[in-house]
Design a protein around this motif. Structure first.
Motif, PDB file in Angstrom:
ATOM      1  N   TYR A   1     -44.460   1.131   5.240  1.00 59.91           N
ATOM      2  CA  TYR A   1     -43.062   1.043   5.661  1.00 59.91           C
ATOM      3  C   TYR A   1     -42.503   2.443   5.906  1.00 59.91           C
ATOM      4  O   TYR A   1     -42.883   3.390   5.220  1.00 59.91           O
ATOM      5  CB  TYR A   1     -42.202   0.402   4.569  1.00 59.91           C
TER       6      TYR A   1
ATOM      7  N   TYR B   1     -38.573   4.109   5.947  1.00 60.99           N
ATOM      8  CA  TYR B   1     -37.156   3.903   5.695  1.00 60.99           C
ATOM      9  C   TYR B   1     -36.407   5.204   5.971  1.00 60.99           C
ATOM     10  O   TYR B   1     -36.941   6.282   5.830  1.00 60.99           O
ATOM     11  CB  TYR B   1     -36.894   3.526   4.239  1.00 60.99           C
TER      12      TYR B   1
ATOM     13  N   GLN C   1     -32.733   6.951   4.504  1.00 62.72           N
ATOM     14  CA  GLN C   1     -31.727   6.813   3.464  1.00 62.72           C
ATOM     15  C   GLN C   1     -30.543   7.702   3.793  1.00 62.72           C
ATOM     16  O   GLN C   1     -30.671   8.927   3.868  1.00 62.72           O
ATOM     17  CB  GLN C   1     -32.288   7.179   2.090  1.00 62.72           C
TER      18      GLN C   1
ATOM     19  N   LEU D   1     -31.416   2.099   1.607  1.00 65.17           N
ATOM     20  CA  LEU D   1     -32.567   2.362   2.463  1.00 65.17           C
ATOM     21  C   LEU D   1     -32.592   1.343   3.592  1.00 65.17           C
ATOM     22  O   LEU D   1     -32.542   0.146   3.357  1.00 65.17           O
ATOM     23  CB  LEU D   1     -33.870   2.261   1.665  1.00 65.17           C
TER      24      LEU D   1
ATOM     25  N   PHE E   1     -38.228   8.064   4.007  1.00 67.56           N
ATOM     26  CA  PHE E   1     -39.220   7.707   3.002  1.00 67.56           C
ATOM     27  C   PHE E   1     -40.277   6.801   3.620  1.00 67.56           C
ATOM     28  O   PHE E   1     -39.964   5.850   4.342  1.00 67.56           O
ATOM     29  CB  PHE E   1     -38.580   6.965   1.827  1.00 67.56           C
TER      30      PHE E   1
ATOM     31  N   ALA F   1     -44.129  -1.608  -4.201  1.00 67.33           N
ATOM     32  CA  ALA F   1     -44.238  -0.607  -3.145  1.00 67.33           C
ATOM     33  C   ALA F   1     -44.202   0.776  -3.778  1.00 67.33           C
ATOM     34  O   ALA F   1     -43.385   1.044  -4.661  1.00 67.33           O
ATOM     35  CB  ALA F   1     -43.099  -0.755  -2.145  1.00 67.33           C
TER      36      ALA F   1
ATOM     37  N   PHE G   1     -43.701   4.843  -3.172  1.00 68.68           N
ATOM     38  CA  PHE G   1     -42.963   5.674  -2.241  1.00 68.68           C
ATOM     39  C   PHE G   1     -43.462   7.113  -2.252  1.00 68.68           C
ATOM     40  O   PHE G   1     -43.874   7.631  -3.294  1.00 68.68           O
ATOM     41  CB  PHE G   1     -41.478   5.658  -2.596  1.00 68.68           C
ATOM     42  N   GLY G   2     -43.374   7.728  -1.076  1.00 67.72           N
ATOM     43  CA  GLY G   2     -43.565   9.159  -0.994  1.00 67.72           C
ATOM     44  C   GLY G   2     -42.331   9.886  -1.497  1.00 67.72           C
ATOM     45  O   GLY G   2     -41.329   9.266  -1.865  1.00 67.72           O
ATOM     46  N   GLN G   3     -42.389  11.221  -1.492  1.00 67.22           N
ATOM     47  CA  GLN G   3     -41.301  12.023  -2.030  1.00 67.22           C
ATOM     48  C   GLN G   3     -40.188  12.263  -1.016  1.00 67.22           C
ATOM     49  O   GLN G   3     -39.157  12.838  -1.353  1.00 67.22           O
ATOM     50  CB  GLN G   3     -41.837  13.363  -2.523  1.00 67.22           C
TER      51      GLN G   3
ATOM     52  N   TYR H   1     -35.514  -1.053  -8.168  1.00 63.02           N
ATOM     53  CA  TYR H   1     -36.066   0.297  -8.167  1.00 63.02           C
ATOM     54  C   TYR H   1     -35.006   1.269  -8.665  1.00 63.02           C
ATOM     55  O   TYR H   1     -33.803   1.043  -8.489  1.00 63.02           O
ATOM     56  CB  TYR H   1     -36.474   0.710  -6.755  1.00 63.02           C
TER      57      TYR H   1
ATOM     58  N   PHE I   1     -33.782  -3.516   1.294  1.00 59.19           N
ATOM     59  CA  PHE I   1     -33.045  -2.967   0.158  1.00 59.19           C
ATOM     60  C   PHE I   1     -31.551  -3.203   0.292  1.00 59.19           C
ATOM     61  O   PHE I   1     -30.996  -3.279   1.391  1.00 59.19           O
ATOM     62  CB  PHE I   1     -33.289  -1.459   0.066  1.00 59.19           C
TER      63      PHE I   1
END
Lengths: 112, 113
Positions: free
Chosen positions: A33, A35, A37, A43, A90, A101, A103-105, B36, B103
């Motif tokens: 995915y 996203y 933000q 997101l 993200f 899921a 997530f990357g940073q 989350y 989300f």
């Protein structure tokens, strides 16, 4: 394990420039995915993929493109950067849709 | 259509008091639901998930959530807030008929001494 790796971490683009945000996962996950933000907006899903060679639009796909030639990689392409694309991006992956899921940073992108 | 609504953008509690973060979902199919947490300048970390097993789900750091189909809700609770709980919390859903992980807008939790 590296998990989900995004590059770069920060980038400043000029209006009209193009760039690719890289995302790689080493967990052999099928789902990936992208996203964005924005403050107070949560997101928003840009694009997603359920496996190599398969991609689909999310909630806010305009101005972006993706490809999924391998299970590991899911790059996000911005062709003509606009100030409205200033955001934190993200990438995430999951084994199947109902599992956690990862997530990357994030990549903080500013378009000026 | 699939959607997630978090009813409060900000919640403020005192340390040691209960936490309630509210989430409603909309889905044509039986959803999987997630909470989350995101600490400043970090990625997202899974707190807990509901995937059609027990309706009361326990997660990490003392958080739990209850799936109520009749109310289309999945509220997050914790009996006693800790200063380290201050963060942004996101409710998310995946529906059986869709492949999208969607989300809510997030709830920022502040914890005061």
């Amino acid at each position: 394990n590296a998990g989900v790796t995004q590059t770069p971490k920060f980038r400043i683009l000029k209006i009209g420039q193009s760039m690719t945000l890289q995302c790689t996962q080493d967990m052999n996950h099928n789902y990936m995915y992208w996203y964005r933000q924005d403050p107070g907006m949560g997101l928003k899903l840009i694009y997603y993929s359920v496996g190599a060679g398969i991609t689909d639009k999310g909630e806010v796909p305009n101005g972006y493109n993706v490809s999924r030639s391998t299970t590991e990689d899911f790059p996000l392409r911005l062709e003509l950067a606009a100030p409205s694309q200033t955001s934190v991006y993200f990438c995430a992956s999951s084994y199947v849709q109902a599992t956690e899921a990862f997530f990357g940073q994030g990549t903080r992108l500013t378009v000026v | 259509a699939q959607s997630v609504t978090q009813l409060d953008s900000h919640v403020s509690v005192s340390e040691g008091t209960p936490v309630l973060l509210r989430c409603n979902y909309s889905s044509s199919y039986s959803p999987s639901l997630f909470w989350y947490v995101q600490h400043p300048n970090k990625g997202l970390q899974l707190l807990l998930k509901y995937t059609s097993a027990a309706t009361l789900v326990k997660g990490i750091n003392g958080f739990e959530a209850e799936f109520k189909k009749s109310e289309t809700s999945f509220h997050l609770t914790k009996p006693s807030a800790h200063m380290s709980d201050a963060a942004e919390y996101f409710c998310a859903s995946v529906s059986g008929g869709y492949n999208k992980l969607i989300f809510g807008a997030g709830t920022r939790l502040a914890v005061h001494p």
